[in-house]
Design a protein around this motif. Structure first.
Motif, short mmCIF file in Angstrom:
data_model
loop_
_atom_site.label_atom_id
_atom_site.label_comp_id
_atom_site.label_asym_id
_atom_site.label_seq_id
_atom_site.Cartn_x
_atom_site.Cartn_y
_atom_site.Cartn_z
N LEU A 1 1.63 5.86 10.41
CA LEU A 1 3.18 5.31 9.69
C LEU A 1 3.21 5.70 8.14
N PHE B 1 -8.19 5.54 3.45
CA PHE B 1 -7.92 4.36 4.42
C PHE B 1 -9.15 4.43 5.20
N THR C 1 0.79 -0.89 0.07
CA THR C 1 0.51 -0.46 0.15
C THR C 1 0.62 1.17 -0.42
#
Ligand code: HEM
Length: 392
Positions: free
Chosen positions: A349, A337, A238
């Motif tokens: 992150l 997300f 990703t």
């Protein structure tokens, strides 16, 4: 815009090259669309995707999150994973892993990520042409996760080979190939490692996971192994794709790229717009626990529903002029997300890695060209990115 029923398959090479025209068509003409190729219903509007994400009691993750061919059950192939559970188990597991995967641990990684980015760019920028994926966007998140877990440097290459093999398997086609062997090798590796951490605690994520406790409960061994594997799958490709897609989008928008090079403080907001504009995860699936009627279309219990985040992020009902790439947009509602109970655990992150990577890249190279003719797209349907991307 025609009123004809659109034709959509996430595996169509034309869709993989540019899905946005057909998404527009779906949103306008077939907001609840049956894709025979994906064996799923497809929801494409922002409001519908968001509502489904907010309703895990109806839209379940427990049978897997990729649309798979009939007869392929991903949950039978892998150990239990947080991302493929529903409440109440999901709530307990998320609580437990959040004890170890903390914001503090992520913020603390910044100096390591900075050094790693600088090292990778030192190597890459010495060459005239570099493959942005294998030379930068690929290794960065893989090494970050390996370091975070506590994988020793001498095991890094082995670890990266397994993890790359695993994420290159193609679940949406039921093509796991060598991916299952790589998963078995990783489980074995993590097993030995967890034993070691139990006996000799270190300051790493693996140790924190072993000791994570809520109300006297710990993660079982299978849950620990499943979570380690999930971190690799969910956090590696990703982020790689976010970086590769960003390299392409910024090359296509040189004025925005110049503004970012001159004003690096704009980069965090630009990362949000990059996530919205060309989402690395274009869609994930749910399974209906009961019948649902939407836009006069009946979907039955047991049906698979593909939620197109990439389309929701281009819906003009949520984002004005959505096909316009605007680094000043601050698209707070973007759903790259996900949203709700499964909202990406690694979002902070991923944002940190992307910010540091783009800051360093733009500080050293204000412009670059992408060789579109030789670029190789990933072919795993809802995951959008490149297997290879030459940049000069
Ligand atoms: C740009 C990079 C990333 C994108 C676009 C992304 C996207 C997503 C999405 C869409 C979901 C929701 C899944 C669902 O609703 O079924 C998710 C969940 C998750 N992500 Fe990420 N992710 C990224 C990076 C990361 C990183 C770096 C990590 C960790 C190292 C990570 C770990 C996870 C985990 C553990 C979940 C499952 C959460 C749960 O089920 O409660 N992700 N991610």
């Amino acid at each position: 815009m025609t009123n004809q029923q659109p034709t959509y398959s996430p595996f169509d090479p034309e869709v993989i090259a540019d899905p946005y025209p057909v998404y527009r068509d779906l949103r306008h003409n077939a907001p609840v669309y049956w894709s025979p190729d994906a064996n799923s219903w497809v929801l494409s509007r922002y409001e519908d995707v968001s509502a489904a994400l907010a309703d895990p009691a109806t839209y379940s993750s427990a049978s897997g999150i990729f649309p798979t061919p009939p007869g392929v059950d991903m949950t039978e192939l892998f150990l239990p994973m947080l991302i493929m559970t529903d409440p109440p188990r999901h709530t307990q597991l998320r609580h437990l892993v959040s004890k170890a995967f903390t914001p503090r641990r992520i913020v603390g990684l910044e100096p390591q990520i900075q050094t790693l980015v600088d090292d990778l760019l030192d190597q890459a920028l010495n060459a005239d042409t570099w493959d942005f994926v294998s030379g930068f966007a690929g290794p960065l998140p893989a090494i970050v996760i390996a370091d975070m877990l506590g994988v020793p440097r001498e095991d890094r290459d082995r670890f990266r080979t397994w993890s790359t093999t695993l994420i290159q398997s193609n679940p949406t086609r039921g093509e796991f190939g060598a991916g299952l062997d790589a998963a078995a090798a990783l489980y074995d590796y993590f097993k030995t490692f967890l034993e070691e951490r139990r006996a000799h605690p270190q300051d790493d994520l693996m140790t924190a996971l072993v000791h994570a406790e809520v109300d006297g409960q710990h993660l079982s061994e299978d849950e620990l192994l499943g979570f380690c594997l999930l971190l690799l799958v969910a956090g590696h490709e990703t982020t790689t794709n976010l970086l590769s897609n960003s390299a392409v989008v910024l090359a296509q928008h040189p004025e925005s790229r110049r503004q970012l090079a001159d004003n690096p403080e704009l980069i965090p907001a630009a990362v949000e717009e990059l996530l919205r504009y060309d989402s690395p995860v274009q869609g994930l699936a749910r399974t209906l626990t009961r019948q649902a009627d939407l836009h006069e279309q009946r979907m039955n219990a047991g049906d698979t529903v593909l939620l197109l985040f990439g389309s929701a992020n281009r819906d003009d009902r949520a984002f004005p002029d959505p096909d316009y790439f605007n680094i000043h947009r601050a698209p707070e509602r973007q759903v790259a997300f996900g949203r709700g109970i499964h909202f990406c655990l690694g979002a902070a992150l991923a944002r940190l890695e992307a910010r540091i990577a783009l800051e360093a890249l733009l500080a050293r190279r204000r412009d670059w060209d992408v060789d579109h003719d030789s670029a190789v797209r990933l072919r795993s349907g809802p995951i959008r990115g490149y297997a290879s991307l030459l940049v000069q």
